[in-house]
Design an enzyme around this catalytic site. Structure first.
Site, PDB file in Angstrom:
ATOM      1  N   GLY A  39       2.528   2.141  10.629  1.00 22.23           N
ATOM      2  CA  GLY A  39       3.323   3.104  10.965  1.00 22.23           C
ATOM      3  C   GLY A  39       4.161   3.344  11.895  1.00 22.23           C
ATOM      4  O   GLY A  39       4.850   4.362  12.109  1.00 22.23           O
ATOM      5  N   ASN A  44       0.900  -1.155   0.159  1.00 17.53           N
ATOM      6  CA  ASN A  44      -0.060  -0.061  -0.053  1.00 17.53           C
ATOM      7  C   ASN A  44       0.851   1.189  -0.037  1.00 17.53           C
ATOM      8  O   ASN A  44       1.468   1.544   0.895  1.00 17.53           O
ATOM      9  CB  ASN A  44      -0.932   0.043   1.336  1.00 17.53           C
ATOM     10  CG  ASN A  44      -1.657   1.302   1.230  1.00 17.53           C
ATOM     11  OD1 ASN A  44      -1.723   1.996   0.526  1.00 17.53           O
ATOM     12  ND2 ASN A  44      -2.391   1.381   2.577  1.00 17.53           N
ATOM     13  N   GLU A  96      -5.388  -5.513  10.344  1.00 21.73           N
ATOM     14  CA  GLU A  96      -4.567  -4.075  10.739  1.00 21.73           C
ATOM     15  C   GLU A  96      -4.911  -3.517  12.072  1.00 21.73           C
ATOM     16  O   GLU A  96      -5.591  -2.601  11.943  1.00 21.73           O
ATOM     17  CB  GLU A  96      -4.470  -3.262   9.636  1.00 21.73           C
ATOM     18  CG  GLU A  96      -4.190  -3.639   8.353  1.00 21.73           C
ATOM     19  CD  GLU A  96      -3.494  -2.687   7.300  1.00 21.73           C
ATOM     20  OE1 GLU A  96      -2.571  -2.939   7.115  1.00 21.73           O
ATOM     21  OE2 GLU A  96      -4.286  -1.686   7.220  1.00 21.73           O
ATOM     22  N   SER A 117       3.359  -2.241  10.130  1.00 18.98           N
ATOM     23  CA  SER A 117       4.612  -2.282  10.681  1.00 18.98           C
ATOM     24  C   SER A 117       5.403  -3.624  10.082  1.00 18.98           C
ATOM     25  O   SER A 117       6.534  -4.127  10.891  1.00 18.98           O
ATOM     26  CB  SER A 117       5.036  -2.120  11.917  1.00 18.98           C
ATOM     27  OG  SER A 117       4.607  -0.652  12.268  1.00 18.98           O
ATOM     28  N   HIS A 177      -9.562   0.956   4.652  1.00 18.27           N
ATOM     29  CA  HIS A 177      -8.320   1.075   5.521  1.00 18.27           C
ATOM     30  C   HIS A 177      -8.635   2.168   6.712  1.00 18.27           C
ATOM     31  O   HIS A 177      -9.411   3.042   6.833  1.00 18.27           O
ATOM     32  CB  HIS A 177      -7.359   1.979   4.603  1.00 18.27           C
ATOM     33  CG  HIS A 177      -5.824   1.988   5.150  1.00 18.27           C
ATOM     34  ND1 HIS A 177      -5.456   2.638   6.133  1.00 18.27           N
ATOM     35  CD2 HIS A 177      -5.060   1.008   5.075  1.00 18.27           C
ATOM     36  CE1 HIS A 177      -4.192   2.476   6.369  1.00 18.27           C
ATOM     37  NE2 HIS A 177      -3.633   1.184   5.894  1.00 18.27           N
ATOM     38  N   GLU A 188      -6.922   4.433   7.867  1.00 15.31           N
ATOM     39  CA  GLU A 188      -6.710   5.866   7.671  1.00 15.31           C
ATOM     40  C   GLU A 188      -8.021   6.593   6.963  1.00 15.31           C
ATOM     41  O   GLU A 188      -8.212   7.726   7.144  1.00 15.31           O
ATOM     42  CB  GLU A 188      -5.539   6.121   6.699  1.00 15.31           C
ATOM     43  CG  GLU A 188      -3.944   5.695   7.542  1.00 15.31           C
ATOM     44  CD  GLU A 188      -2.944   5.219   6.871  1.00 15.31           C
ATOM     45  OE1 GLU A 188      -2.992   5.566   5.735  1.00 15.31           O
ATOM     46  OE2 GLU A 188      -2.051   4.711   7.647  1.00 15.31           O
ATOM     47  N   LYS A 245       0.138   4.180  -0.337  1.00 13.22           N
ATOM     48  CA  LYS A 245      -0.500   5.408   0.228  1.00 13.22           C
ATOM     49  C   LYS A 245      -0.275   6.594  -0.426  1.00 13.22           C
ATOM     50  O   LYS A 245      -0.247   6.708  -1.993  1.00 13.22           O
ATOM     51  CB  LYS A 245      -0.112   5.676   1.647  1.00 13.22           C
ATOM     52  CG  LYS A 245       0.025   4.282   2.349  1.00 13.22           C
ATOM     53  CD  LYS A 245       0.052   4.603   4.051  1.00 13.22           C
ATOM     54  CE  LYS A 245       0.263   3.273   4.903  1.00 13.22           C
ATOM     55  NZ  LYS A 245       0.168   3.520   6.271  1.00 13.22           N
TER      56      LYS A 245
HETATM   57  C1  PEP Z   1      -0.797   0.005   6.235  1.00 11.00           C
HETATM   58  O1  PEP Z   1      -1.112   1.110   6.219  1.00 11.00           O
HETATM   59  O2  PEP Z   1      -1.650  -0.820   5.408  1.00 11.00           O
HETATM   60  C2  PEP Z   1       0.452  -0.485   6.700  1.00 11.00           C
HETATM   61  C3  PEP Z   1       0.246  -1.705   7.067  1.00 11.00           C
HETATM   62  O3  PEP Z   1       1.326   0.285   7.207  1.00 11.00           O
HETATM   63  P1  PEP Z   1       2.855  -0.104   7.738  1.00 11.00           P
HETATM   64  O4  PEP Z   1       3.319  -1.110   7.054  1.00 11.00           O
HETATM   65  O5  PEP Z   1       3.547   1.358   7.341  1.00 11.00           O
HETATM   66  O6  PEP Z   1       2.413  -0.143   9.230  1.00 11.00           O
END
Ligand code: PEP
Length: 249
Positions: A172, A9, A166, A210, A96, A98, A11
């Site tokens: 992040g 992703n 998630e 992460s 997601h 976000e 983003k």
């Molecule tokens: C995400 O935003 O889907 C995600 C998993 O981000 P990160 O790997 O940076 O934590």
């Protein structure tokens, strides 16, 4: 054996020439892992068609990061699922955290978006996960049950639906749940999707939050983890491909 999916992703990163270069890097290394795992990149919408061109004929699929629930109309700034498909996408991420946080997206809206994705022939990656406050309050499994009940549309099947677990607090931040916590969440999700997804035992459940080349092997080895949704570590071809290599080995 469920074939793992490693999804990147991007983003709001890697548009234009950067996006094409990243796609070239991922495409160049894909053949090495393609026999054992599926690869997907989800670039910003403005570069999706260009990334799909770069990756045409490779083992890497392309996906959108969001779609509108309607098929067309007066929705300034939005994209219909069919538009993503026409630009070369075969997947789209919906719900997601976000988007749930930044745009106030509810389970009902996520469900409608996933239905729109299915209607356009796209695979929907439906994201769910608890906040840190919810985990601290012991509400994780209840939150996941509610999101599953509310976000998965009629007609969902293992062939067109992926669930990404998630934890919001792990995205992040460099923090991840323990393998036992991931195992408990994924076992619960597998059980809860039984009545919501046809052939639920075959559906891919991704862990996201992460994931990086150092922790991927351990996280990907957890029962009911069938791949990863990767944010930050998908922005360099080498780290994304290293995660895929660990899924494939
Ligand atoms: C995400 O935003 O889907 C995600 C998993 O981000 P990160 O790997 O940076 O934590």
């Amino acid at each position: 054996m469920i074939r793992p999916l490693i999804a990147g992703n991007w983003k709001m990163n890697a548009a234009g020439a950067d996006g094409r270069a990243l796609a070239e890097g991922v495409g160049a290394g894909a053949a090495e892992v393609a026999s054992a795992c599926d690869l997907l990149v989800c670039p910003p919408a403005v570069v999706l068609a260009a990334v799909a061109d770069v990756l045409a004929g490779s083992a890497v699929a392309v996906g959108g990061q969001d779609c509108h629930e309607a098929s067309s109309g007066a929705h300034t700034g939005d994209l219909a699922a069919a538009m993503l498909a026409e630009a070369g996408a075969s997947f789209v991420i919906v719900g997601h955290s976000e988007r749930r946080a930044d745009h106030g997206e509810s389970d009902g809206l996520v469900q409608a978006k996933a239905a729109a994705a299915h209607g356009a022939g796209l695979n929907a990656i439906i994201c769910i996960g608890e906040t840190e406050a919810q985990r601290d309050a012991g509400e994780t499994l209840g939150v996941l049950s509610g999101q599953i009940a509310g976000s998965i549309p009629e007609g969902a099947a293992a062939a067109n639906t992926v669930i990404a677990y998630e934890p919001v607090w792990a995205i992040g931040t460099g923090r991840t749940p323990t393998v036992d916590e991931v195992a408990a969440a994924h076992a619960h999700i597998r059980e809860q999707i039984e009545t919501k997804i046809a052939e639920a035992g075959e559906a891919r459940l991704l862990y996201g939050g992460s994931v990086n080349p150092k922790n991927a092997r351990e996280l990907l080895a957890v029962d009911n983890v069938n791949g990863a949704l990767v944010g930050g570590a998908s922005l360099e071809a080498a780290s994304f491909l290293e995660i895929a290599r660990q899924a494939a080995s």
